[in-house]
Structures are given as structure tokens and as C-alpha cells.
Design a protein around this motif. Structure first.
Motif, short mmCIF file in Angstrom:
data_model
loop_
_atom_site.label_atom_id
_atom_site.label_comp_id
_atom_site.label_asym_id
_atom_site.label_seq_id
_atom_site.Cartn_x
_atom_site.Cartn_y
_atom_site.Cartn_z
N ALA A 279 -68.12 -78.83 2.27
CA ALA A 279 -68.60 -80.22 2.31
C ALA A 279 -67.75 -81.07 3.25
N LEU A 280 -66.63 -80.51 3.70
CA LEU A 280 -65.65 -81.31 4.46
C LEU A 280 -66.23 -82.02 5.68
N PRO A 281 -67.06 -81.35 6.51
CA PRO A 281 -67.59 -82.07 7.67
C PRO A 281 -68.34 -83.34 7.28
N ALA A 282 -69.16 -83.26 6.22
CA ALA A 282 -69.90 -84.45 5.78
C ALA A 282 -68.96 -85.52 5.24
N VAL A 283 -67.96 -85.08 4.46
CA VAL A 283 -66.99 -86.04 3.91
C VAL A 283 -66.24 -86.72 5.05
N MET A 284 -65.82 -85.93 6.03
CA MET A 284 -65.06 -86.51 7.15
C MET A 284 -65.93 -87.46 7.97
N ALA A 285 -67.20 -87.13 8.13
CA ALA A 285 -68.10 -88.02 8.87
C ALA A 285 -68.16 -89.37 8.15
N GLY A 286 -68.28 -89.33 6.81
CA GLY A 286 -68.30 -90.56 6.03
C GLY A 286 -66.99 -91.31 6.16
N LEU A 287 -65.89 -90.57 6.13
CA LEU A 287 -64.57 -91.19 6.22
C LEU A 287 -64.40 -91.91 7.55
N ARG A 288 -64.94 -91.30 8.61
CA ARG A 288 -64.83 -91.93 9.94
C ARG A 288 -65.61 -93.23 9.99
N ILE A 289 -66.84 -93.21 9.49
CA ILE A 289 -67.65 -94.43 9.50
C ILE A 289 -66.96 -95.50 8.66
N ALA A 290 -66.49 -95.10 7.46
CA ALA A 290 -65.87 -96.07 6.55
C ALA A 290 -64.62 -96.67 7.20
N THR A 291 -63.83 -95.85 7.87
CA THR A 291 -62.60 -96.35 8.47
C THR A 291 -62.89 -97.33 9.59
N VAL A 292 -63.83 -96.96 10.47
CA VAL A 292 -64.15 -97.84 11.60
C VAL A 292 -64.68 -99.18 11.10
N SER A 293 -65.58 -99.16 10.11
CA SER A 293 -66.08 -100.46 9.64
C SER A 293 -65.01 -101.22 8.87
N THR A 294 -64.10 -100.51 8.20
CA THR A 294 -63.03 -101.22 7.49
C THR A 294 -62.11 -101.93 8.47
#
Lengths: 222, 230
Positions: free
Chosen positions: B144-159
Motif C-alpha cells: 500500500a506504500l505507493p498510495a500512502v506516499m502519494a497521499g502524503l505528498r499531496i497532504a504535505t504540499v497543501s499543508t
């Protein structure tokens, strides 16, 4: 801690709702700038997205615009406009900033929706002798509709939310109630303003979901 | 000398500003990074169990996903303001608000990632005697890591972008500089802080992309050799 009680008192005080700085006036302002911005963004993004999707080019462009858009702070863009001559142009800075933020979700979703249309369906339509224009209007657009509508929904919610930040740079809208409350250390007013804005954002989302349910062209046949 | 003049002339780009206010810029950037890192880290810690609950108990999936989505629609200024009575004018208020925003993306992507694990992979692991905990850590999470990391990237950039709004309570990192510069129309400061903000977001995104590649070496091998292998 009498914030809830005093917030309620603020909200139920008719004087806060009427007049130049009242809730109704600010709500009108908020909906006006949001509506104009969303309409302009649609006028710019949707034809481009549908055309790119139809010809099958520019996918990387659409996705990149969307990713870069996420990295740019709304507040920074508004602030940049406010230190240019644009600050004297009424609602223009807010509307321009909102258009910039509404274009990426509209463009990306509409484009992806167009590209996800089953290629065999497109081939079949072409085999039936449909021209490019017929293909676009009768096959691709109806099939791309759900994704495009998802983009419209996120763009609309984003625009209504972003319009709040305009108050931080001295522009109008419901955010005014919050910033005015901060300036006078009036926490109940801040909370009242925040509640109004949050309710408006949720209402916009709910209305769009309802419109989407009723208007989806494929739902009737499925 | 030209440098001295650009502050007086209020130019957009001003070397003298960068020199004379470098400490201020570094401090604001540091605050920005701290708030972003704290928010995303806490967001990840909260999102993970929520995602596991949403996946394991279908009855909770609707409410968990629904609630985090509703939070996402609340405008940032309103979110920070609604938390004001609980936290006062503090960094905790900004961090809490940003955590609530990051939840939507993180929970959604983690659930999607876990659900995308092929059933036969799970069956095979179960057949090899993997218990639920070991299955989660050694089979499901890595996949699941690629999907989790994709979410983490979006969340970080918008944060990174949303942190600027924290300047309403004085804890907005680079947003503070932007707000300070507004009343005096100090162009160099507004532009510099804005650009730094975007650069910070891009740097964070690239860093996470690098981490993802390090953590999932097999995806690289597969994409490089998949055509020959089949």
C-alpha cells in the motif's frame, strides 16, 4: 467560558445581519465574487480541457498545472495582487485569484474524464460514421460528465473557501466578520463568522451533490 | 549602492532586503517547516488507525470517510477561528487545523492502498502462516506504500500552502512576513516570502518522492523490466 452563549447572542442579534457590514451584505459579496470567478474559470478551463481530451494531447500539462496550483498559497497570491495597482480595482484581485485556483481542478478532472472514455466506444462511434464534432458532443462529453462534475464540485467548494481568505488582505466577503473579530479581540464574533462560513461551505457542497444527482445524464439509463 | 536604493524604491526583487533581513527570513522559514512537519506527522499518526478501522469494520467506513471529507470543505480561516476558543492564539491551533485537513487525503489514500492489495497475495501469505499483524506489516503495508506516499505528498504540499493562513493568529511562518508587509506595500517582502513558500512545497515534494523511491525499490525494478518479463 461563555463563548458559545455570546456567539449565539451575536448570531441572533439582528443588527449584525443588516446594513453595509452586515451578514447579508457580506454573504452577497461572497457569493458574487465566488460565482463570477467560478463562471470565468469554467469558461476558460472546460473548453481547453475538452479540446485537449478530444485530441488526446496535453495530459501532462493538465496534471502539472494542477500539482503546481496546490503548492501556491492562496494568501500569498492575494497579497501579491494587493501590492500592485490592482488593489484599487474593487473585487478584481479576489476574482482573479479565485479563477487561478479554480482552473486546475476543473481542467484536470475534465481532461481525465475525457481520456477515461472507453477507447472501444470511441472507435465504435467513429466506425458508425460520426464526425469529430458529433463524437465530442454525443459520446465523449456525456461519458466524461461525472468526472467533469467532480472537478466542478471541488472547484466550487475551493472557491467559496478561498473567498474567505480575501478578507485577510482587506477584500470583502464573509471572512470580514472573522478578521474584524480578530482585530477587536472579539472571540464570539470570530466564532460566529467561522460558523457562518463553515455552514456556507457545507451548504454549497450539499447543493452541488444534489444538483449532480439530479442532472447526471447517465443515471437515467443505468 | 544600487542595493540600498531598491529598498527605498520598493522593488519586487531586492538583494539588500535578502541581506539585511536574512535572519527574519530564516526564522519564518523554520517556523513554517516546524508547523508543516508537526501537522503532517500527527496527521499520519491519526490517519493510520482511522484507515485501519475504516477497512476492518465496514460499518465505520462511511462515517470515517464522510467526517474527514466534511472537515476538508470547511474554509481554512474558519477552521482556525473555530478552534480559537479551545487553543487560544497558539501554534497548537494552527497545527490542529492543519492535521484535520490532512486527514481527508491521508485516510482516503491509505484505505485505497490497503484495498488494492490483491486477494491472492493475502491468501498466499495466510497460507504461509502469516497472522493478521505480521500480514499488515510485512505484506499489506509495503504494497500500500505507493498510495500512502502519494497521499502524503499531496497532504504535505497543501499543508505548506495552508500554513500561511495561520498568520491570522501570528503562527503562519512565511505567512507572517506576507501579512506584515501588506500595510506598507513592501513588495520585496511579499514576493520573497511567497516564492520561498512555493520553493518549500516543491522541495518537500521532491524529498518525499526520494523517500518513496528508497522505500519501494521493487517498483523501480518492475517498471524497468516489466516489458521484457512479460
Amino acid at each position: 467560558m461563555d463563548v458559545p452563549a455570546r456567539t449565539w447572542a451575536w448570531l441572533t442579534n439582528g443588527a449584525n445581519w443588516s446594513g453595509e457590514g452586515g451578514v447579508w451584505h457580506l454573504l452577497g459579496e461572497h457569493l458574487y465574487v465566488s460565482g463570477v470567478a467560478l463562471a470565468l474559470a469554467c469558461a476558460v478551463a472546460l473548453p481547453v480541457a475538452f479540446w485537449l481530451g478530444h485530441t488526446g494531447r496535453g495530459g501532462a500539462l493538465a496534471v502539472n498545472i494542477s500539482n503546481v496550483g496546490r503548492a501556491v498559497p492562496v494568501f500569498a497570491v492575494l497579497a501579491l495582487f494587493m501590492v500592485t495597482p490592482l488593489r484599487g480595482a474593487g473585487y478584481v484581485p479576489t476574482i482573479v485569484a479565485l479563477v487561478l485556483f479554480a482552473v486546475p481542478p476543473l481542467l484536470t478532472n475534465a481532461y481525465v474524464g475525457m481520456r477515461e472514455v472507453d477507447r472501444s466506444v470511441v472507435e465504435a462511434a467513429r466506425g458508425m460514421g460520426m464526425s469529430g464534432g458529433q463524437l465530442l458532443v454525443r459520446v465523449e462529453l456525456p461519458l466524461a460528465y461525472p468526472m467533469a462534475m467532480t472537478g466542478l464540485r471541488s472547484a466550487a467548494v475551493q472557491v467559496v473557501a478561498t473567498a474567505t481568505i480575501a478578507a485577510m488582505v482587506g477584500q470583502g466577503g464573509l471572512g470580514r466578520i472573522i478578521t474584524a473579530g480578530f482585530n477587536t479581540y472579539d472571540t464570539p464574533q470570530v466564532v460566529a463568522g467561522a460558523l457562518l462560513v463553515a455552514v456556507l461551505a457545507l451548504l454549497v457542497e450539499a447543493v452541488l451533490v444534489a444538483v449532480d444527482r439530479m442532472a447526471a445524464p447517465l443515471r437515467r439509463t443505468v | 549602492m544600487a542595493g540600498r536604493d531598491c529598498l527605498v524604491a520598493n522593488d519586487w526583487i531586492c538583494g539588500e532586503y535578502l541581506r539585511s533581513r536574512s535572519q527574519e527570513l530564516v526564522d519564518a522559514t523554520a517556523q513554517h517547516v516546524q508547523i508543516t512537519v508537526a501537522s503532517v506527522a500527527i496527521g499520519l499518526v491519526v490517519a493510520f488507525p482511522l484507515a485501519l478501522i475504516a477497512r476492518g469494520r465496514p460499518r465505520f467506513a462511511g462515517p470515517v470517510l464522510g467526517l474527514t471529507t466534511v472537515l476538508y470543505t470547511i474554509p481554512s480561516l474558519a477552521m482556525f477561528s473555530l478552534l480559537l476558543p479551545f487553543f487560544g492564539l497558539s501554534a497548537a491551533l494552527v497545527v490542529t487545523g492543519l492535521v484535520l485537513y490532512s486527514l481527508t487525503i491521508l485516510v482516503r489514500n491509505t484505505v485505497a492502498g490497503l484495498e488494492a492489495v490483491p486477494a491472492e497475495t493475502r491468501e498466499a501469505a495466510r497460507g504461509m502462516g502469516y497472522g493478521p499483524v505480521r500480514m499488515l506489516w510485512e505484506v499489506e503495508l509495503p504494497l500500500a506504500l505507493p498510495a500512502v506516499m502519494a497521499g502524503l505528498r499531496i497532504a504535505t504540499v497543501s499543508t505548506v500552502a495552508l500554513t500561511t493562513v495561520g498568520s491570522i493568529v501570528g503562527r503562519g511562518g512565511l505567512g507572517n512576513l506576507i501579512e506584515d508587509a501588506l500595510p506598507s506595500f513592501f513588495k520585496a517582502q511579499v514576493l520573497t516570502a511567497s516564492v520561498l513558500c512555493v520553493l518549500l512545497a516543491v522541495a518537500a515534494d521532491l524529498l518525499l518522492l526520494g523517500v518513496q523511491r528508497l522505500l519501494t525499490p521493487w517498483t523501480r525494478i518492475r517498471t524497468a523490466g516489466s516489458r521484457e518479463a512479460r
